[in-house]
Design a protein around this motif. Structure first.
Motif, short mmCIF file in Angstrom:
data_model
loop_
_atom_site.label_atom_id
_atom_site.label_comp_id
_atom_site.label_asym_id
_atom_site.label_seq_id
_atom_site.Cartn_x
_atom_site.Cartn_y
_atom_site.Cartn_z
N PHE A 132 3.05 46.57 -21.79
CA PHE A 132 3.97 46.04 -22.94
C PHE A 132 2.84 44.82 -23.41
O PHE A 132 2.69 44.28 -24.57
N ILE A 133 2.40 44.53 -22.35
CA ILE A 133 1.50 43.18 -22.51
C ILE A 133 -0.08 43.94 -22.95
O ILE A 133 -0.59 43.36 -23.99
N LYS A 134 -0.26 44.71 -22.42
CA LYS A 134 -1.69 45.40 -22.84
C LYS A 134 -1.67 46.00 -24.24
O LYS A 134 -2.44 45.78 -25.08
N ARG A 154 -5.58 40.17 -20.52
CA ARG A 154 -4.10 40.74 -20.33
C ARG A 154 -3.57 40.26 -19.00
O ARG A 154 -2.47 40.27 -18.64
N GLY A 155 -4.50 40.40 -17.94
CA GLY A 155 -4.28 39.96 -16.62
C GLY A 155 -3.69 38.48 -16.55
O GLY A 155 -2.46 38.40 -15.65
N VAL A 156 -4.45 37.38 -17.24
CA VAL A 156 -3.83 36.36 -17.06
C VAL A 156 -2.51 36.27 -17.58
O VAL A 156 -1.36 35.58 -17.09
N MET A 157 -2.17 36.71 -18.71
CA MET A 157 -0.80 36.81 -19.44
C MET A 157 0.15 37.41 -18.52
O MET A 157 1.31 36.99 -18.50
N ASP A 158 -0.22 38.74 -17.95
CA ASP A 158 0.73 39.51 -17.13
C ASP A 158 0.96 38.44 -15.80
O ASP A 158 2.27 38.38 -15.57
N ILE A 189 9.15 33.01 -21.80
CA ILE A 189 9.50 34.35 -21.63
C ILE A 189 9.86 35.16 -22.53
O ILE A 189 9.48 36.05 -22.88
N ASN A 190 10.66 34.68 -23.35
CA ASN A 190 11.32 35.21 -24.60
C ASN A 190 10.17 35.56 -25.65
O ASN A 190 10.17 36.40 -26.29
N MET A 191 9.21 34.72 -25.57
CA MET A 191 8.18 34.51 -26.44
C MET A 191 7.25 36.05 -26.36
O MET A 191 6.65 36.60 -26.99
N ILE A 192 6.95 35.76 -24.96
CA ILE A 192 5.97 36.99 -24.38
C ILE A 192 6.69 38.32 -24.75
O ILE A 192 6.20 39.27 -24.97
N GLU A 193 7.92 38.51 -24.53
CA GLU A 193 8.70 39.74 -24.68
C GLU A 193 9.03 39.99 -26.04
O GLU A 193 8.84 40.95 -26.38
N SER A 214 7.07 38.56 -29.03
CA SER A 214 6.10 38.57 -29.94
C SER A 214 5.67 40.05 -30.22
O SER A 214 5.51 40.65 -29.40
N LYS A 215 5.40 40.33 -31.55
CA LYS A 215 4.77 41.28 -31.93
C LYS A 215 3.22 41.48 -31.52
O LYS A 215 2.71 42.68 -31.34
N ARG A 216 2.70 40.55 -31.39
CA ARG A 216 1.17 40.26 -31.06
C ARG A 216 0.90 39.12 -30.01
O ARG A 216 1.68 38.04 -30.43
N LEU A 217 0.20 39.34 -29.14
CA LEU A 217 0.08 38.23 -27.99
C LEU A 217 -1.37 37.96 -28.13
O LEU A 217 -2.40 38.77 -28.37
N ARG A 218 -1.95 36.40 -27.76
CA ARG A 218 -2.98 36.14 -27.93
C ARG A 218 -3.29 35.54 -26.30
O ARG A 218 -2.29 35.52 -25.54
N ALA A 219 -4.27 34.76 -26.11
CA ALA A 219 -4.42 34.17 -24.77
C ALA A 219 -3.46 33.33 -24.41
O ALA A 219 -2.64 32.68 -25.09
N SER A 220 -2.92 33.29 -23.05
CA SER A 220 -1.99 32.64 -22.68
C SER A 220 -1.87 31.35 -23.13
O SER A 220 -0.96 30.67 -23.56
N ASP A 221 -2.93 30.43 -23.10
CA ASP A 221 -2.90 28.82 -23.37
C ASP A 221 -2.72 28.75 -24.95
O ASP A 221 -2.18 27.66 -25.15
#
Length: 214
Positions: free
Chosen positions: A37-39, A57-61, A156-160, A162-169
């Protein structure tokens, strides 16, 4: 006693970096690949190199899995650091709120929209400060303090959700989850002259002028 988790890959570079750390920590193994789902949700520009895509992707994961661990195991009084974060000194009293322990200040240069530049004009009193998000933001996750396990649930809620993810920071900064920073910085960065994400090699930067000396 404050517990420090260090996110680090099970590679030769990760081993070399961990060997340099001079503080007690628990190793949290970073993934080279991310949960599906992160990928699927990670946003990249059309010309982003595959190495950078995989690293983002790995950092966010890794952050997601560690935050889930903190929440599910109800771990309080913890620090998350990356394996190139060298500890300078923690304050005798840590805050009761999520807090940056190091990072790169940027500001909206000359008031132009989305024209964010490196920024060194911020409050440098030796204490905990509130971030004025109307003027400045902080990049990097080179040490964050989590006083209560419940503090990580919104991230955690944001990551799960969000429709789209960017870099973690970027995601943490844009959502303004962390409202405070400590000056002077508690960590400095030493990546050994090699970036596992892209071509942006940090090298060694110590806290001599700001929260992050550029």
């Amino acid at each position: 006693m404050t517990k420090i988790f260090v996110i680090s890959m099970d590679t030769e570079i990760g081993e070399t970096r961990r060997a340099k750390l001079k503080y007690e920590y628990e190793w949290f193994i970073a993934n080279e690949e991310a949960l599906p789902f992160i990928k699927d949700k990670m946003y990249n520009l059309w010309n982003t190199k595959e190495k950078v895509k995989k690293a983002k992707r790995g950092v966010m994961d890794s952050y997601y899995r560690l935050l889930r661990k903190i929440y599910e195991e109800k771990l309080n009084d913890v620090i998350i650091a990356e394996d190139d974060c060298q500890l300078i000194k923690l304050p005798e009293v840590l805050p009761d709120t999520l807090c940056y322990l190091n990072g790169l200040f940027i500001n909206n240069h000359a008031g132009y929209k989305n024209n964010w530049k490196k920024y060194n004009d911020f409050n440098k009193e030796h204490k905990i400060h509130e971030i004025d998000y109307s003027k400045s933001r902080i990049l990097g996750l080179w040490g964050i303090y989590i006083p209560k396990y419940t503090d990580v649930k919104p991230i955690i809620n944001m990551i799960e959700n969000s429709k789209r993810l960017r870099a973690s920071d970027i995601m943490i900064m844009k959502n303004q989850f962390i409202k405070h920073y400590i000056y002077p910085a508690c960590f400095y960065v030493d990546d050994g002259g090699y970036s596992q994400i892209g071509n942006k090699i940090v090298g060694i930067h110590k806290n001599t002028q700001g929260i992050y000396n550029v």
